[in-house]
Design a protein around this motif. Structure first.
Motif, short mmCIF file in Angstrom:
data_model
loop_
_atom_site.label_atom_id
_atom_site.label_comp_id
_atom_site.label_asym_id
_atom_site.label_seq_id
_atom_site.Cartn_x
_atom_site.Cartn_y
_atom_site.Cartn_z
N GLU A 179 0.87 -1.19 -0.05
CA GLU A 179 0.04 0.05 0.08
C GLU A 179 0.70 1.38 0.16
OE1 GLU A 179 -0.13 -2.23 2.39
OE2 GLU A 179 -2.29 -3.19 2.31
N ASP A 180 2.04 1.19 0.63
CA ASP A 180 2.90 2.21 0.76
C ASP A 180 3.54 2.74 -0.66
OD1 ASP A 180 2.24 2.13 3.38
OD2 ASP A 180 3.95 0.90 3.88
N TYR A 181 3.93 1.76 -1.38
CA TYR A 181 4.39 1.82 -2.91
C TYR A 181 3.37 2.58 -3.53
CZ TYR A 181 8.27 -1.58 -2.33
OH TYR A 181 9.39 -2.27 -1.99
N VAL A 182 2.03 2.18 -3.41
CA VAL A 182 0.94 2.76 -4.06
C VAL A 182 0.73 3.99 -3.64
CG1 VAL A 182 -1.64 2.51 -4.52
CG2 VAL A 182 -0.03 0.49 -4.64
N GLY A 220 -3.89 -11.02 0.23
CA GLY A 220 -4.28 -9.87 -0.17
C GLY A 220 -3.02 -8.95 -0.65
N HIS A 221 -3.20 -8.03 -1.57
CA HIS A 221 -2.33 -7.21 -2.26
C HIS A 221 -2.93 -5.96 -2.80
CE1 HIS A 221 1.54 -6.32 -4.09
NE2 HIS A 221 1.35 -6.59 -5.24
N ALA A 222 -2.08 -4.98 -2.85
CA ALA A 222 -2.56 -3.65 -3.46
C ALA A 222 -1.81 -3.19 -4.59
CB ALA A 222 -2.56 -2.50 -2.43
N VAL A 223 -2.52 -2.74 -5.51
CA VAL A 223 -1.89 -2.13 -6.76
C VAL A 223 -2.08 -0.81 -7.20
CG1 VAL A 223 -1.01 -4.41 -7.62
CG2 VAL A 223 -3.32 -3.22 -8.24
#
Length: 205
Positions: A113-116, A145-148
């Motif tokens: 999430e921080d990268y995003v 779970g993952h965020a992009v």
């Protein structure tokens, strides 16, 4: 050569990133775009982030549709993706903050999430519309779970991922897409109705 005013310089920079027209704004969504559904639950980490970054979660107003990204715009997208991926050391929230979920701008280290968040901020600083830069929650093939970051374009929805160097169409990734920020309001989230529409060739990568 005459010197450009600040306002004119900004206009020229924005034109280099995007090519817009009334036809583009009224065109139907690309078949390579995600189909979003009704408003759904906001991730708790993003809710807490919005409490301390209220301006970044304020409504955008009417969504006029995705812009056509120019070749310079694509260069900027890829450059930001590479720069953030290379600059941030992957670490979990547990390691950094002692808790399971904490969304924050990374200071040398962070999780997905921080990268995003950082990629989104840098692209906004480069002239992209917040309405086209949408934090997206997915599920990896192993169930985690993952965020992009999803970038909406007239050519379809493209994904910036800290686990992948290339910027890819969302249908060319191995993920199941669950929900993302609403284009009309970054503080609201909507479901993704065709979230399983990944290419067969991408499964198992």
């Amino acid at each position: 050569m005459a010197r450009m005013t600040g306002a004119k310089a900004i206009f020229v920079a924005m034109t280099a990133l995007f090519v817009s027209s009334s036809a583009a704004l009224t065109a139907p969504a690309s078949p390579l775009s995600m189909a979003t559904g009704p408003v759904t639950s906001q991730p708790i980490g993003h809710y807490e982030f919005c409490q301390t970054h209220r301006a970044e979660c304020a409504p955008n107003g009417r969504d006029t549709g995705a812009a056509k990204v120019t070749s310079f715009g694509w260069q900027t997208i890829r450059a930001v993706n590479d720069a953030v991926n290379n600059a941030i050391l992957p670490m979990t929230d547990k390691e950094l903050f002692g808790k399971d979920e904490h969304w924050a701008y990374p200071d040398g280290a962070g999780d997905c999430e921080d990268y995003v968040l950082l990629k989104r901020r840098k692209l906004i600083e480069n002239g992209f519309s917040p309405a086209d830069l949408l934090i997206t929650v997915v599920r990896k093939p192993d169930g985690e779970g993952h965020a992009v970051l999803t970038v909406r374009t007239t050519e379809g929805d493209f994904v910036l991922d800290n686990l992948e160097r290339d910027v890819r169409l969302w249908t060319e990734t191995p993920y199941r897409y669950l929900k993302r920020q609403a284009s009309f309001n970054p503080g609201r989230w909507v479901s993704i109705e065709n979230g399983d529409a990944v290419m067969v060739s991408s499964v198992g990568k």
